[in-house]
Design an enzyme around this catalytic site. Sequence first.
Site, short mmCIF file in Angstrom:
data_model
loop_
_atom_site.label_atom_id
_atom_site.label_comp_id
_atom_site.label_asym_id
_atom_site.label_seq_id
_atom_site.Cartn_x
_atom_site.Cartn_y
_atom_site.Cartn_z
CE1 TYR A 184 -11.01 -22.01 -45.85
CE2 TYR A 184 -11.44 -20.77 -43.86
CZ TYR A 184 -10.71 -21.72 -44.54
OH TYR A 184 -9.69 -22.35 -43.90
CD GLU A 185 -9.58 -16.76 -50.46
OE1 GLU A 185 -9.51 -15.89 -51.33
OE2 GLU A 185 -9.51 -16.52 -49.24
#
Lengths: 597, 597
Positions: free
Chosen positions: A439-440
């Site tokens: 994620y990110e």
Amino acid sequence: MPEFKAPLRDINFVMNELLESEAFYQSLPGFEEASQDLMDAIVEEGAKFAESVLAPLNQSGDEEGCTWSEEGVKTPDGFPEAYQQYVENGWPALAAETAYGGQGMPNLLGIIQNELAGTANWSWGMYPGLSHGAIKTLEEHGDEDQKQAYLTKLVEGRWTGTMCLTESHCGSDLGLLRTKAEPQADGSYAITGTKIFISAGEHDMAENIVHIVLARLPDAPAGTKGISLFIVPKFMPAEDGGVGERNAVHCASIEKKMGIRASATCVMNFDGARGFLIGPPNKGLNCMFTFMNTARIGTAIQGLAHAELSYQGALEYARDRLAMRSLTGPKNPDGPADPIIVHPDVRRMLLTQKAIVEGSRAFLYYLAQLGDVVEHGDEERAKAADDLMAFLTPIGKAFVTEAGYEAANLGIQVYGGHGFIKEWGMEQIVRDARIAMLYEGTTGIQAMDLIGRKVLGSGGKLLTTFTDVIDAFCAANADEADAPYIDVLKAYKDEWLTVSMSIGEKAMQNPDEAGAAAVDYIMYSGYVTLAFFWARMAVLARQKIAAGDGDASFYEAKLMTAEFYFDRLLPRTRAHKEAMESGSDNLMAMPEAMFDF
Amino acid sequence: MPEFKAPLRDINFVMNELLESEAFYQSLPGFEEASQDLMDAIVEEGAKFAESVLAPLNQSGDEEGCTWSEEGVKTPDGFPEAYQQYVENGWPALAAETAYGGQGMPNLLGIIQNELAGTANWSWGMYPGLSHGAIKTLEEHGDEDQKQAYLTKLVEGRWTGTMCLTESHCGSDLGLLRTKAEPQADGSYAITGTKIFISAGEHDMAENIVHIVLARLPDAPAGTKGISLFIVPKFMPAEDGGVGERNAVHCASIEKKMGIRASATCVMNFDGARGFLIGPPNKGLNCMFTFMNTARIGTAIQGLAHAELSYQGALEYARDRLAMRSLTGPKNPDGPADPIIVHPDVRRMLLTQKAIVEGSRAFLYYLAQLGDVVEHGDEERAKAADDLMAFLTPIGKAFVTEAGYEAANLGIQVYGGHGFIKEWGMEQIVRDARIAMLYEGTTGIQAMDLIGRKVLGSGGKLLTTFTDVIDAFCAANADEADAPYIDVLKAYKDEWLTVSMSIGEKAMQNPDEAGAAAVDYIMYSGYVTLAFFWARMAVLARQKIAAGDGDASFYEAKLMTAEFYFDRLLPRTRAHKEAMESGSDNLMAMPEAMFDF
């Protein structure tokens, strides 16, 4: 589950001794109050909260997970109460702007607090953590009414926030997103679409949730240049500061995940929900970029957090568990066998974890300080810090989460078969850590950002902002007798420049060359960056020992861990260098159909 | 869950083309019937069973897990029926001795069947898989009555077996075990103690379970030289071939684990259970060593199995998922974005998986063939094969399971955030794969076995049995134009000998030097070993293309994957070499107390 003890001595070393935070923040306008005493006190309070309130909920939260029903999402037992206490202690306001109820403390302290909470219980930390993006968005782009209505509540912690970006068909490639925003007569927008992977999208910990949503206006250009930002509250703010009418945004389901099971990952349906434009139309992605770096540091911290917790568990076990005799003769002759910490390979695993933890801590706190300069420094200083940060942040995010996952896996390995059993808690750390590389922005996305946008996109300038820092450090510590590893670091710095230029030249002929080198390049860069921080720590440790400052064994351990790092981890650059220099043909030549067998 | 398709083309390539199994087995007494047609037919039947019966139970088995009650252990829905079908099809007998009901087929076919079943559903495969050790023990060390009573049932598959070694305080260090065996008037023994981590220790898939238990006789010497082997059936065999009295061995609980959740991992209590000595007293560990190598290959296969399944899932997704445009211009101009398989870094991940899968398959099938020579070859040939196998097996177990775990993780990474979600099935592969580096001897234990017992313990002789094989291959393919990578391989072979000698010299001064180098040494050895198999496959592929044998794209893909391996994976040896040559001081110098911070 390993019992979490906040690593206060090492935090203190990095914050106060290595990065000299008191002097650093006294030089930045707005941080006059950030004395060492105050900062130490805040860190200690954060440590207590993490150890006593959050850590005990980590394993139970994983077992229980979150529960979805028509009424909403129930978080694990104890989570709402812990959040209540967090709010009462004023933690959400720590690093927020004073004008809207914040305490105006350095971002560094916010990051340390994230680290402590996240090491104790990463899933729990996701709920307040997600507010961060919403707060930053409102601070930067909200108008005064929006700030009064939403920002103050988020800073107080009474409400939490989310960032609604991903849709099922697009994560990294946000240009494809489809959620619509239709203008209404009253100046608001009707938001319609489905977002997935929304952390803290629905829960029972706060009275309201403020969604920051990426959507398209009717006349928006295609792709990334047609995305706007909207505030979509779960409940409309009421005049009295409480909440009013329920908005048409609902959690349709929550995901079953490998890890961070106590963090609700929501599918969010917006069915003509009332939303409010924030920032200029069609500039939503640009607005998000303003805090992308701090958000990435927040995720990079996850690598550090899991590495730390896994190390603590592995170290305890390695001291307790008896198996076989030391190759050089019994070390525990009265017992049936020696503790496994006598075995070289167990030490190799522990020292790998330790070197990753301490090196990453120095690296990420340094990045957090840069973030404070970007926001509070004068124009010239802020620009320089922003350049450095733009270059180092993808490295921090990708490298520290990859290294943290390795460290978490080594924690299992030290336990042998017991590491695979839930009861010990070591396998949860691996499951929780796995998301951090995804994620990110995945490691691959960070890698393309680094080599493409940052290094090649700046014609190498952003790279040299950091190699200049390395140069200055080497020049200031030129005497190898006092400053170990300076020659090694210098050679690496030169090599880094050379390989970057070589990739750049190849990429001018064929853009796939950048993609082909990207992940090996970012891992190479990570090892060199950590070498810089390990060299700095070694120099300081040697000075402290020479000055007879006490605590000699702490500094001796730093020197030994630095030696381990340079001897046994840094050489991994050799593999990455060969791989990235091997060019793109060995990846691109195979026709797609031939991948089968 | 990725839909499992048995990789028949590649199995065929390794079994028939690379290892020329028909000719190979025609030359071994007892395998006269093992024609290529027959072997192909068996593999195809195994593939069908794995695809149609086992694969559909993989994800549901993980979700449901096993359930313990006073009455026993319930395996997931469908597991007992699948086992029933497996028995009806005669699979348990495939590679067992004909004298006791076996089909006497090569061990290689057994390993391929394990691979197919295990790729489809590793947890399920554990139940029949654990019988293997019991069968081998009985074949080698059982008396005629024991063989008739137990072996025939195990071979038939009506009963399953276990190996009861580990106790809570000892796994790798079996010398510490405490389970007691007290002689009884009738010649049997009363077995008392608690064993942990007993896979398939209790279940509902077969009418009886035959435990092979390590325990100590009353007068046994301390340590590993006082361990004996006992047969402890769950039910006593009845005269009529069925089961009689229930024995005093019970499953006290099952473990909650990170993965292989459908495999029951049991705590087994022996409360004066009736047991029967098998093999000579106090020689239990020696007896176990007789089939340690084949058991390890069985675990090594797990790395290959999970890498294969993860690759299949990742490849499918990489073809379907649209995100961003190729750096060299749109490849899917009519779609909103390109399939991610156009991106170099996605290809890097896929090719890493592919190179691990195909290289490991060649390596492990080769090992399985050696196992057949050990059992069926004439004395001289068997001895040579045994030496080679002794050297290569720890490499296979450690390297292939480590590489398989990497491949499984890359499968998640290709999926991005979706890889973390249970529904897609990619995260289960990682959780299942994690155990492989732990059980049947951790990577660290394999590494000490390799460098300590095998390489240094033989004065380097066992290493040269394999480098001689490399030499012979290089000599036979000396013309680099026809045989790529020969020069590289030769240089590696020389380097391998040199670094081994250098570690040996240092270890004579300080035994910790062996331990300090061990894991880097085994990983280095693994990369070089795989390079040998990749070079062999490349030579053969080039010959096939030159001969115009058809199927050219299959052979072209082999050549390209070989190039990828040599360019991008083999260079990892550089990091391992530097690390292992850095000596033991950087591990051993730190006093234990200084690991804290």
